[in-house]
Design an enzyme around this catalytic site. Structure first.
Site, PDB file in Angstrom:
ATOM      1  N   SER A   1       1.007  -0.705   0.163  1.00 27.00           N
ATOM      2  CA  SER A   1       0.405   0.609  -0.051  1.00 27.00           C
ATOM      3  C   SER A   1       0.866   0.893  -0.093  1.00 27.00           C
ATOM      4  CB  SER A   1      -1.003  -0.031   1.264  1.00 27.00           C
ATOM      5  OG  SER A   1      -2.300   0.765   1.079  1.00 27.00           O
TER       6      SER A   1
ATOM      7  N   ASP B   1     -10.048  -3.022  -5.269  1.00 28.03           N
ATOM      8  CA  ASP B   1     -10.017  -2.191  -4.458  1.00 28.03           C
ATOM      9  C   ASP B   1      -9.769  -1.128  -5.844  1.00 28.03           C
ATOM     10  OD1 ASP B   1      -7.550  -0.696  -3.860  1.00 28.03           O
ATOM     11  OD2 ASP B   1      -6.154  -2.861  -3.096  1.00 28.03           O
TER      12      ASP B   1
ATOM     13  N   HIS C   1      -8.604  -5.271  -1.061  1.00 33.87           N
ATOM     14  CA  HIS C   1      -7.401  -4.023  -0.451  1.00 33.87           C
ATOM     15  C   HIS C   1      -6.897  -4.819   1.781  1.00 33.87           C
ATOM     16  CE1 HIS C   1      -3.783  -0.991  -0.130  1.00 33.87           C
ATOM     17  NE2 HIS C   1      -4.156  -0.704   0.928  1.00 33.87           N
TER      18      HIS C   1
END
Length: 331
Positions: A176, A271, A301
């Site tokens: 991320s 996501d 995610h």
């Protein structure tokens, strides 16, 4: 780690195992992150908490994946010490070395929240993994996290031998926000003429500052990360709207990606950051970088560290391990 946004078909699209984690996260009381204060967001239940609670409910072990040892250390940074954790796999060594950066939008989460991924990477790649924290917004604005990430890489390169690490076999991995940091750090290593990593693994990276990409639109209200949550992260970490165009943030449009090592980009289907990964892969290819981008369907995610509960997470970890082992074998 982001909290649930208002559901927009996530549960219908998610695999049974992924859906069970998200249901448990809701049961634990996690709220959409963009509705919270920073302190509330940092202390509410995380997807990692949901995995643990689900395993407990299923009568399965909640013990973390075993490695030979872990050691908490402090890395000297320009604004103070940076907490980090060294994961060592079973075996004699010397071991390859991975520098790992966790997620959390440069605002929330820490080494404990993202403990599962470095454990898995240590075993998958038979490598020492140094998981580094970094300063976070809003207390420390951009480029604080990026500066700390660079400092951590430099420190690991200089000190890997003290952990029985072989710096000739070196990789950077991130998730991320950490996925974007991983690429940015490799750019820094190139520009500063440091030892270059042999590989990058970037998992659902934040690779740009735009929130109107196809996946942002399709997954605007996805769980556990939505568009409003990402805008919240940008607001709390960046000092101005112009920072979204900085090449350390906007990797796919503004960054010079030439000369970077082979890169694996792992994305989740459900996501808002899916397009970021796809566009980063396209930009890297255009810059002459060897890159493979793979999207895992029916997961969201934060799935990568959920191998204990989500089989597709293990598949993603296997892919990362395969790519890392191959890169290390070439050295």
């Amino acid at each position: 780690m982001a909290a649930p946004s208002d559901d927009s078909g996530t549960m219908e699209r998610a695999s049974e195992e992924m859906g069970a984690v998200l249901e448990k996260l809701k049961e634990l009381g996690a709220k959409p992150i963009h509705t919270l204060t920073v302190e509330e967001a940092r202390t509410q239940p995380t997807p990692a908490d949901a995995v643990k609670a689900l395993l407990e409910e299923q009568g399965k072990s909640t013990e973390p994946e075993e490695v030979a040892s872990t050691e908490d250390i402090l890395i000297p940074g320009s604004a103070g010490d940076i907490p980090a954790r060294v994961y060592t796999p079973e075996g004699e060594g010397p071991f390859p070395v991975i520098v790992y950066y966790h997620g959390g939008g440069w605002v929330i989460a820490d080494l404990d929240v993202y403990d599962a991924s470095p454990r898995a990477l240590a075993n998958q790649a038979q490598a020492i993994v140094v998981s580094s924290h970094y300063r976070q917004g809003p207390e420390d604005k951009f480029p604080a996290a990026h500066d700390d990430a660079n400092a951590a890489y430099e420190y690991v390169v200089e000190n890997a031998g003290s952990w029985n690490g072989n710096i000739d076999q070196l990789a950077i991995v991130g998730e991320s926000a950490g996925g974007g940091l991983a690429v940015s750090v490799a750019m820094h290593a190139r520009d500063a003429k440091l030892i270059m990593p042999d590989a990058i693994v970037s998992v659902y990276p934040i690779a740009g500052g735009e929130t109107d990409t196809p996946s942002y639109l399709e997954n605007a209200n996805a769980m556990p990360l939505g568009k409003a949550d990402m805008d919240w992260f940008f607001e709390h970490y960046l000092s101005s709207a112009e920072d979204r165009n900085d090449p350390r943030i906007d990797l796919y449009d503004e960054a010079d990606l030439s000369g970077l090592p082979p890169t694996t980009i792992i994305n989740a289907e459900i996501d808002p950051l899916l397009s970021d990964g796809e566009m980063l892969a396209e930009a890297m290819t255009a810059a002459g970088v060897e890159v493979e981008q793979r999207t895992f369907d029916s997961v969201t995610h934060e799935f990568f560290g959920m191998a204990a509960a989500v089989p597709l997470a293990l598949e993603a970890q296997n892919l990362a391990g395969e790519k890392l082992r191959s890169a290390f074998a070439d050295e």
